[in-house]
Motif scaffolding. Structure first.
Motif, short mmCIF file in Angstrom:
data_model
loop_
_atom_site.label_atom_id
_atom_site.label_comp_id
_atom_site.label_asym_id
_atom_site.label_seq_id
_atom_site.Cartn_x
_atom_site.Cartn_y
_atom_site.Cartn_z
N GLY A 331 -21.16 -19.89 -33.99
CA GLY A 331 -21.19 -20.23 -32.58
C GLY A 331 -21.09 -21.73 -32.33
N GLN A 332 -21.90 -22.47 -33.07
CA GLN A 332 -21.89 -23.90 -32.84
C GLN A 332 -20.58 -24.53 -33.26
OE1 GLN A 332 -25.87 -25.77 -34.04
NE2 GLN A 332 -25.81 -23.72 -34.92
N THR A 333 -20.01 -24.03 -34.30
CA THR A 333 -18.73 -24.59 -34.74
C THR A 333 -17.67 -24.37 -33.69
OG1 THR A 333 -19.39 -23.88 -36.92
CG2 THR A 333 -17.19 -24.74 -36.68
N TRP A 334 -17.71 -23.21 -33.09
CA TRP A 334 -16.72 -22.93 -32.05
C TRP A 334 -16.84 -23.95 -30.93
CZ3 TRP A 334 -17.06 -21.38 -26.89
CH2 TRP A 334 -15.85 -20.97 -26.34
N VAL A 335 -18.08 -24.24 -30.56
CA VAL A 335 -18.28 -25.22 -29.50
C VAL A 335 -17.88 -26.61 -29.97
CG1 VAL A 335 -20.02 -26.37 -28.10
CG2 VAL A 335 -20.10 -23.92 -28.39
N LEU A 336 -18.27 -26.94 -31.17
CA LEU A 336 -18.01 -28.29 -31.67
C LEU A 336 -16.54 -28.56 -31.85
CD1 LEU A 336 -20.72 -28.97 -34.33
CD2 LEU A 336 -20.29 -30.26 -32.27
N ASN A 337 -15.81 -27.52 -32.24
CA ASN A 337 -14.40 -27.76 -32.53
C ASN A 337 -13.62 -28.17 -31.31
OD1 ASN A 337 -14.32 -27.46 -35.24
ND2 ASN A 337 -13.79 -25.31 -35.23
N ARG A 338 -14.16 -27.89 -30.17
CA ARG A 338 -13.46 -28.32 -28.99
C ARG A 338 -13.57 -29.82 -28.80
NH1 ARG A 338 -13.02 -23.84 -25.65
NH2 ARG A 338 -13.43 -24.89 -23.68
N PHE A 339 -14.55 -30.43 -29.46
CA PHE A 339 -14.72 -31.85 -29.26
C PHE A 339 -14.38 -32.67 -30.49
CE2 PHE A 339 -16.53 -31.33 -25.25
CZ PHE A 339 -17.38 -30.25 -25.28
N ARG A 340 -14.24 -32.02 -31.58
CA ARG A 340 -14.04 -32.78 -32.80
C ARG A 340 -12.59 -33.10 -33.01
NH1 ARG A 340 -17.49 -33.20 -37.03
NH2 ARG A 340 -15.77 -33.06 -38.49
N LEU A 341 -12.38 -34.20 -33.70
CA LEU A 341 -11.01 -34.55 -34.04
C LEU A 341 -10.50 -33.66 -35.14
CD1 LEU A 341 -11.46 -38.36 -34.12
CD2 LEU A 341 -9.99 -37.11 -32.59
N VAL A 342 -11.33 -33.51 -36.16
CA VAL A 342 -10.92 -32.68 -37.28
C VAL A 342 -11.74 -31.41 -37.20
CG1 VAL A 342 -10.80 -32.52 -39.77
CG2 VAL A 342 -10.52 -34.72 -38.65
N PRO A 343 -11.12 -30.32 -36.85
CA PRO A 343 -11.92 -29.11 -36.66
C PRO A 343 -12.48 -28.62 -37.98
CG PRO A 343 -9.60 -28.60 -36.51
CD PRO A 343 -9.69 -30.08 -36.62
N LEU A 344 -13.55 -27.89 -37.86
CA LEU A 344 -14.16 -27.32 -39.05
C LEU A 344 -13.55 -25.96 -39.31
CD1 LEU A 344 -17.75 -28.31 -38.06
CD2 LEU A 344 -16.55 -29.16 -40.04
N GLU A 345 -13.04 -25.83 -40.50
CA GLU A 345 -12.31 -24.61 -40.79
C GLU A 345 -13.24 -23.44 -41.03
OE1 GLU A 345 -8.87 -24.80 -41.47
OE2 GLU A 345 -9.00 -26.81 -40.64
N LYS A 346 -12.59 -22.28 -41.22
CA LYS A 346 -13.39 -21.09 -41.49
C LYS A 346 -14.15 -21.25 -42.80
CE LYS A 346 -12.07 -17.67 -38.52
NZ LYS A 346 -11.56 -18.67 -37.62
N ILE A 347 -13.48 -21.84 -43.76
CA ILE A 347 -14.14 -21.93 -45.04
C ILE A 347 -15.32 -22.89 -44.95
CG2 ILE A 347 -12.47 -23.64 -45.78
CD1 ILE A 347 -13.07 -22.99 -48.55
N ASP A 348 -15.18 -23.92 -44.13
CA ASP A 348 -16.31 -24.82 -43.95
C ASP A 348 -17.48 -24.07 -43.34
OD1 ASP A 348 -14.17 -27.55 -42.90
OD2 ASP A 348 -14.78 -26.88 -44.87
N GLN A 349 -17.16 -23.20 -42.40
CA GLN A 349 -18.25 -22.47 -41.78
C GLN A 349 -18.93 -21.55 -42.77
OE1 GLN A 349 -16.90 -20.61 -38.16
NE2 GLN A 349 -15.41 -22.24 -37.91
N VAL A 350 -18.11 -20.95 -43.61
CA VAL A 350 -18.71 -20.07 -44.61
C VAL A 350 -19.63 -20.86 -45.52
CG1 VAL A 350 -18.19 -18.72 -46.65
CG2 VAL A 350 -16.89 -18.36 -44.58
N VAL A 351 -19.14 -21.99 -45.96
CA VAL A 351 -19.96 -22.80 -46.86
C VAL A 351 -21.23 -23.24 -46.15
CG1 VAL A 351 -20.05 -24.97 -48.11
CG2 VAL A 351 -18.05 -23.56 -48.24
#
Lengths: 824, 166
Positions: A331-351
């Motif tokens: 959830g938080q990644t989804w929100v953050l990715n809207r503001f981040r320059l480099v989005p956090l990938e799925k694998i990052d979220q898994v890790v």
């Protein structure tokens, strides 16, 4: 204490078998060892002698680790991702805590949890709070083995540090609620809880920063008493922790920010030996502390008297924390990715969700609970032990294969051809370059502001005067060495032939660490390249033999693009100066080629406009001086370029050695701006204005200059080596060379204002004469770029000394150009 | 509060400054937000404030100085023979690096011009990067030169070719 002995020797023993440690993270081994030991003690004594005392933990063990982490934290990376870190730490922990607490309560109501567990909603909330915090010790221990990319690491690690504030607040709030009793809690108390969170976190940070300032300030004056510098560092950092603890603020935050803040100034102020001492001592202590923690965790687990088992509670807790962590992260990644320059990938979220390990902090907190108030304490203790064991051991063991599996899903097993490998690498470099051009790392307005503030106030306050000034001297010295090296390369390349001899030995050096390094970094880059030696070995043939050699050679010598750097914080493996060497080489090369193009374009322009306006030269120089004093007017450059037409030098394309000319900077007007005097070398004596330069005259003058006297004899690697860490004792030699220069030159030219580059240099935070040391490199590649660029950016105008006037012009222009290259 | 308002205002203003933003969008496939962000980056790089980037501006990026192929990629931004690149050219070059649109690959319309980030155009761009003298061909020397750039100083690229060697 025997624990110390064990603690110190364990890492050494484990690392005997490299294979073993790549599979099993150290923390697992330590816990198992603790279990064994605990079992032994139990059998021997029938009761538990050793226990992880919370006081011991919080007073001695935890500060060591956190202090080490904070002091060597890559600050730039940390602040780049501060938004993400804060989000995960605050929002994430709160989400985890509440959800876990509520669900456990619901589970109890639904009957999954046994009736023995006498816990109410508040108790469960309390338990949820302490079990949901990600633990820095465990994260560090496990992530050190798993080489994830640095952004991911810093986010998880930063989160684990910052969520301490949340945990502390929640813990204290709930404890007080529990003491008061669930019925007496009023709504005002909730608001007080929120307020206390703010106070705790911000207060803790402030305390840390105050101590950082004090520490920096003190180290400014310790020149005469160098021996106490390391002690001071440790003391102040620890004091920060204790003070915060005293005021019930977040001690971890305080220590972390003290370390982050003080690092820059302290590293600049203290001597090289102190730096080494601090670094090694901190790492050693932290290592020992971590070992002890894990062993004690194992030992405490065996003590049956302290805990009571309830299957329902344990299993529910495990399930819940996993689920809620995953959901929260997504959830938080989804929100953050809207503001981040480099989005956090799925694998990052898994890790991230998988790497949310709980550790000793949770255990210590649960043991701290008051058995009277919280009746279900024993059950909670047991659950915590299981959770900690599960996360550290199971998740720690499996995270590495998981990452590997996720990252290289469809790697082909055929070995890449050399061609492919080269082009892959070339494209990696290109991609990195495009990322930099497009500003993927972000152009930070605030960072600029901060650096201004830092340069103008903080550095003056906290840095030693000599360091502040030395930085420019330093860069000049190093630049001279670099220039020297380049000139030698230019003139012969004989060093390369000697290197050719070393090629076969390099190729056959299939030493074990090298192999693991290569395969490690390839593994993490996720490209299709799979340089797996086993695969290669299986194919017979002499041609393959040769190819393998070439592969080795290439792998060892191809420059690594930025993303592949393992620049993260590592306790056991201090990063070598590889990156600096590469950066330096590439930088020299680039500057040289730019110089070439610059020369050639100017030569073309001269050919066209040779006859023009010699008269205007003098007036131009005056103008230029005035315009230079503006110091930041970029429009000057294009105007200047046109005015350079008056040069009559026919020899510009001749690639004679690079000469260093600089000016004595004396304008008092400039002094407040840069705050220091830069004793640049005075200009050479005016030469006879005859156009064809006698090649002998440069050398005759040059021989006076100490560094030019032995031109051509030392191979460049010598001076490259020498540009590394130069201890303070060479300061004298440096002063000598300066004085000798001053003696041979004419009286200094009329005031040439300090180049804007110089002020930019101090701005770039260059007060790191030994910025090549590992703290700089541990700080990440992007972090160390600043000082490096500033060092190299004293450019080497390669003009001969006879054409003094036009040389000055050209050189001035070139210097100015590169000065602007320093201003970001 | 005032800074937020002024930042918003300046952002709005900048959007108006970007002429032909629709055309750029169509040509490159970047979204509105991305184009705005790139424009901000462009202006921050453009120290001269004249709406174009020169080679100096690229050299000013410190990370490029330690990138072995930094100069090559800088050249890639400048079209043939020119020394300045405007925002349009900047974005156009960057558009080559967008990931390939999957559906574009499928619905290949042979008559329509390919988007800038199609495979072919990417290859064309990479080719141009290697082709240092812009003669439309990659000579052996050019290839060697690129190789030399990305290899450390300890290696020589010998021009003799023993069997299988470089």
């Amino acid at each position: 204490m025997p624990c110390f002995v064990i603690g110190a020797s364990c890492p050494a023993v484990f690392h005997f078998s490299q294979r073993f440690t790549t599979v099993v993270p150290e923390s697992c081994m330590l816990i198992l060892l603790g279990l064994v030991l605990g079992g032994v003690v139990l059998i021997a004594n029938k009761k538990q002698l050793y226990q992880l005392e919370p006081s011991l933990f919080f007073l001695f063990l935890l500060p060591t680790i956190v202090g080490d982490a904070g002091y060597f934290m890559p600050a730039r990376l940390f602040f780049d991702n501060l938004g993400a870190i804060l989000t995960y730490a605050v929002v994430g922990t709160l989400w985890n805590a509440f959800c876990t607490g509520f669900s456990l309560y619901a589970a109890k109501l639904l009957g999954f949890i046994d009736e023995h567990v006498q816990a109410e909603m508040l108790d469960f909330l309390l338990f949820g709070a302490l079990i949901s915090a990600v633990d820095p010790v465990a994260v560090l221990a496990v992530f050190e083995e798993v080489h994830v990319n640095e952004t991911l690491f810093i986010i998880v690690f930063g989160e684990s540090l910052v969520n301490d504030a949340v945990t502390v607040v929640l813990y204290k709030v709930y404890i007080s609620f529990v003491e008061v009793g669930a019925e007496n809690v009023q709504t005002a108390d909730y608001f007080k809880g929120v307020a206390s969170f703010l106070i705790v976190s911000i207060g803790g940070t402030m305390v840390g920063l105050i101590f950082a300032v004090i520490l920096g300030f003190i180290t400014r004056f310790t020149k005469k008493v160098r021996i106490i510098e390391p002690l001071l560092v440790f003391l102040m950092v620890y004091l920060a922790y204790l003070t915060a603890e005293l005021f019930s603020l977040s001690a971890i935050l305080s220590m972390t920010f003290c370390g982050i803040g003080a690092n820059k100034y302290v590293e600049a102020n203290i001597s090289q030996k102190s730096r080494t001492t601090v670094k090694y001592t901190m790492k050693t202590l932290a290592s020992i502390a971590e070992t002890i923690i894990f062993i004690f965790l194992g030992i405490s687990a065996v003590d049956k008297s302290k805990w009571a088992w309830d299957t329902g509670l344990v299993s529910c807790t495990l399930v819940f924390i996993l689920i809620f962590r995953a959901v929260g992260v997504v959830g938080q990644t989804w929100v953050l990715n809207r503001f981040r320059l480099v989005p956090l990938e799925k694998i990052d979220q898994v890790v991230m969700s998988y790497g949310g390990l709980r550790g000793a902090v949770a255990f210590a907190l649960v043991v701290l609970l008051d058995g009277e108030q919280v009746k279900a304490k024993d059950y909670f203790v047991a659950t915590t032990i299981v959770v900690v064991f599960f996360t550290v051991m199971f998740q720690g063991l499996t995270i590495k294969p998981l990452v590997k599996w996720l990252k290289v899903p469809r790697a082909t097993n055929r070995k890449p051809t050399i061609n492919e490998e080269i082009h892959e690498r070339a494209f990696d470099h290109i991609l990195t370059a495009v990322e930099d051009i497009a500003g993927l790392q972000g152009y930070h307005h605030w960072r600029d502001k901060w650096e201004q503030f830092d340069k103008n106030y903080l550095s003056k306050l906290l840095l030693r005067k000599s360091v502040y000034r030395k930085s420019e001297l330093w860069e000049a010295y190093q630049k001279i060495n670099i220039r020297d090296a380049i000139s030698v390369i230019d003139q012969g390349g004989n060093v390369l032939t000697s290197a050719r001899l070393s090629l076969p030995s390099m190729a056959s050096r299939a030493s074990f660490p090298e192999v693991t390094n290569v395969t490690n970094y390839l593994r993490e880059n996720g490209s299709g390249v799979c340089l797996d030696l086993q695969v290669i070995d299986n194919i017979p043939g002499a041609k393959v033999e040769e190819d393998m050699e070439t592969h080795h050679v290439l792998a060892g010598n191809l420059y690594k693009p930025r993303r592949r750097y393992q620049s993260h914080y590592s306790r056991h493996f201090m990063p070598l100066g590889e990156q600096e060497r590469q950066d330096r080489e590439v930088f020299q090369r680039n500057m040289r080629s730019r110089m070439e193009t610059f020369k050639s374009t100017r030569y073309k322009r001269h050919k066209k406009e040779r006859s023009l306006k010699k008269v205007r030269r003098i007036s131009h120089r005056n103008n230029r001086r005035d315009s230079l004093s503006l110091c930041s007017d970029p429009v000057v450059v294009p105007v200047e370029t046109e005015d350079k037409a008056e040069h009559s030098d026919p020899e510009k394309d001749e690639d004679v050695g690079i000469t260093f000319i600089a000016r004595k900077a004396e304008t008092p007007k400039q002094r407040p701006k840069s705050g220091c005097q830069i004793p640049l070398l005075p200009p050479p004596p005016p030469a006879p204005p005859s156009p064809p330069p006698a090649p002998s005259s440069p050398t005759s003058e040059d021989s006076h200059l100490p560094w030019k006297g032995s031109l051509g004899s030392p191979p460049p690697c010598v001076s490259l080596e020498a540009t590394k860490i130069i201890p303070v004792d060479l300061q004298q030699a440096w002063n000598q060379s300066i004085s000798s220069l001053e003696s041979i030159s004419s009286p200094p030219a009329p005031a040439e204002p300090i180049h804007p580059r110089v002020s930019a240099l101090s701005r770039l935070g260059g007060p790191r004469p030994a910025s090549y040391t590992p703290p700089g490199s541990a700080a990440g590649s992007t972090f160390s770029i600043g000082p490096q660029v500033s060092q190299g950016s004293f450019l080497f105008p390669d003009k001969k000394k006879e054409e003094e006037e036009e040389e000055e012009d050209v050189e001035g222009e070139w210097l100015r150009r590169c000065s602007r290259s320093c201003l970001p | 509060m005032g800074s937020i308002v002024s930042r918003l205002l300046s952002r709005l203003l900048r959007e108006e400054e970007i002429e032909d933003i629709e055309e750029i969008k169509k040509e490159t496939g970047f979204s509105h937000r991305k184009i705005t962000r790139l424009y901000r980056r462009f202006t921050s790089l453009d120290k001269g404030g004249n709406g174009t980037l020169s080679r100096d501006d690229f050299h000013r990026i410190p990370e490029l100085a330690i990138n072995p192929l930094g100069d090559i990629i800088t050249n890639g931004f400048f079209p043939e023979g020119e020394d300045q690149v405007n925002f349009r050219g900047f974005v156009r070059t960057l558009a080559h690096f967008r990931p390939i649109d999957q559906d574009n690959e499928k619905n290949k319309n042979p008559s329509a011009t390919e988007p800038l980030n199609s495979r072919t155009n990417k290859l064309l761009f990479a080719f141009r990067l290697y082709d240092l003298d812009r003669d439309g061909k990659i000579s052996r020397d050019e290839l060697l030169q690129v190789l030399r750039m990305i290899v450390g100083v300890n290696l020589i690229c010998s021009t003799k070719t023993p069997k299988g060697g470089i």
